[in-house]
Design an enzyme around this catalytic site. Structure first.
Site, PDB file in Angstrom:
ATOM      1  N   ALA A   1       0.829  -1.209   0.000  1.00 54.66           N
ATOM      2  CA  ALA A   1       0.000   0.000   0.000  1.00 54.66           C
ATOM      3  C   ALA A   1       0.865   1.261   0.000  1.00 54.66           C
ATOM      4  CB  ALA A   1      -0.923   0.001   1.217  1.00 54.66           C
ATOM      5  N   LYS A   2       2.154   1.092   0.254  1.00 53.08           N
ATOM      6  CA  LYS A   2       3.116   2.211   0.200  1.00 53.08           C
ATOM      7  C   LYS A   2       2.601   3.447   0.921  1.00 53.08           C
ATOM      8  CE  LYS A   2       5.466   0.593  -4.006  1.00 53.08           C
ATOM      9  NZ  LYS A   2       4.723  -0.654  -4.293  1.00 53.08           N
TER      10      LYS A   2
END
Lengths: 313, 313
Positions: A103-104
């Site tokens: 999901a960074k």
């Protein structure tokens, strides 16, 4: 085992390979058997994605240690997509897989804490604390600095979870910022690696000696991988870029330590969204996915064996 | 007007101030009238958040040009939270507000495209293309480089939307990476600013002459703000950090150009989640929120007037 690094490496040992399969939904690339039409769009999106992902998990859960879900591909389908993400996480865990969400995320402290609650910890809803998406590990972006990573570290300690911090990503443009030359002669990613190293000691597992604070290092940059490997001896690397993005198994092997551990290699499209025909029946889709996972495992394992042979010479 | 920068600055002109109100749900900080108990948890989370956000939007929609939704605070409540995010976006737009989502997304090209579809563009579901969360603008992280930003730029051009790229964020730790000293003597944020500038020409609005490719620049670092302002003359700045985080109106004023335009200032907690009592009735909560928004507007506008006076001297 309450340490994420230990759990992940135990799964790698048990399955006999460090391969992670990506579950990144593309409705246009799914076999027809999974698509449910009719009913509310949200519900048909949710059930179509979950139906196909169940097929993938059934096909590979006894072969590989874990799955990686790319959040963007679920978010692009709105609420129905995100509900399918939740279903996919749950089913993966029920089938004994380690679940990584790619999901960074990265934000200022109070906000990072909300993200850590969402993915690793618990949120308080109407006076009761409960887990939300509850994965084993999340990818985290370092651009906002150490105080943006600390809430995730605290969640890792409290809930036995892990993070992979972006260090050197697999895309061609990653050099724009990550390889910016600094005044001390190093490149920026080295500063990020240093930042991670300062945390990694806190979360080292007793069994395998690796930390739950890992790094994302692309298979497409083997030279950088070798350097980062030396800088972060105790971190597990999540290695994207193998397969569709052009990284080879030999490139990915640069991310491993001499003990043969220290990294997991991910493939998404090339294993899970490249069926020979949308008309395949479920059992035939399963057989194709299983075969592709086997090929990846053989490819990665033999590159690791070659590397071990070469290292000893 | 199909250019985001023009739309945003038209709204700023019409309302007579550049203030943005944050809608970042905290169930524990809501007045009791909004909380709906009973029923499925997902539904009660969704309706509680939306009920309170309707109250906020009703209170401020004629005062300020836009709202900013911090994605993390919705995600921490799972599907119900994200559904409330969707409801809040829709209601804000129906009330004529510009809607910014603060999601700080950033990923490799094909994944960035999925995020751009999710928030700015359209996704294809069962053969039909339709918008998903459909906001006006999203915050984007630059750590992955230019090819991670280009899919958002393309969506901005196609759908008349905007982005704010993180340049210098408001948190204390932002210096760890963003102020890394580079070999050319500059700091890293300057490289990011340069990257943004190369895109900004493409998306300049005819009416106000500003670009839809903007920058996030914290009110907590006025010195950096002055420098970045000169580097990015045509970019609109989204300025967090005013209020609860300690940035003053005079600090925020450094983010503006001499024409009095070029930035919007956000306040979240200090306006929308700091009611005097959870027992307030709806109309009293509205009155308090409205009063706080008025105070913020007066504070920011008078700092801008002082700055304009000082600049002329």
């Amino acid at each position: 085992m309450n340490n994420y690094a230990d759990r992940l490496l135990e799964a790698v040992n048990k399955k006999g390979n460090p391969c992670i399969v990506g579950l990144d939904p593309r409705l246009g690339g799914m076999p027809r058997f999974a698509i449910s039409k009719g009913g509310a769009p949200e519900e048909s999106v949710r059930s179509s994605i979950f139906e196909y992902h169940k097929c993938i998990i059934d096909a590979v859960h006894d072969l590989v240690p874990g799955v990686k879900l790319q959040s963007a591909f679920y978010e692009q389908y709105g609420i129905g997509g995100i509900a399918a993400m939740q279903d996919t996480i749950k089913y993966s865990k029920e089938n004994g897989m380690v679940v990584i969400i790619d999901a960074k995320r990265g934000d200022i402290a109070s906000t990072a804490e909300a993200y850590a609650n969402a993915f690793l910890g618990e949120s308080e809803v109407m006076g009761e604390r409960a887990p939300v998406f509850d994965v084993d590990c999340i990818t985290v972006s370092p651009y906002l600095g150490m105080d943006s990573i600390e809430p995730f570290i605290r969640a890792c300690m409290k809930y036995g979870k892990g993070i992979f911090v972006l260090v050197k990503t697999s895309n061609p443009g990653s050099s724009d910022i990550q390889n910016a030359k600094m005044a001390d002669g190093r490149e920026l990613y080295a500063r990020v690696a240093e930042m991670i190293n300062s945390y990694s000691e806190k979360l080292v597992g007793e069994r395998y000696g690796y930390s739950s604070v890992g790094a994302v290092v692309g298979a497409t940059f083997p030279e950088e991988a070798r350097r980062i490997r030396k800088m972060l001896p105790r971190s597990i690397f999540l290695v994207p870029g193998y397969g569709s993005q052009g990284g080879t198994a030999a490139d990915a092997a640069e991310c491993f330590n001499e003990d043969g551990l220290g990294a997991v290699v991910n493939a998404s499209r090339s294993v899970t969204y490249s069926l020979s025909s949308p008309e395949l029946e479920r059992k035939d889709a399963m057989a194709e996915i299983r075969e592709k996972a086997r090929l990846m495992i053989a490819d990665v394992n033999s590159a690791l064996e070659r590397k071990a042979g070469g290292d000893k010479k």
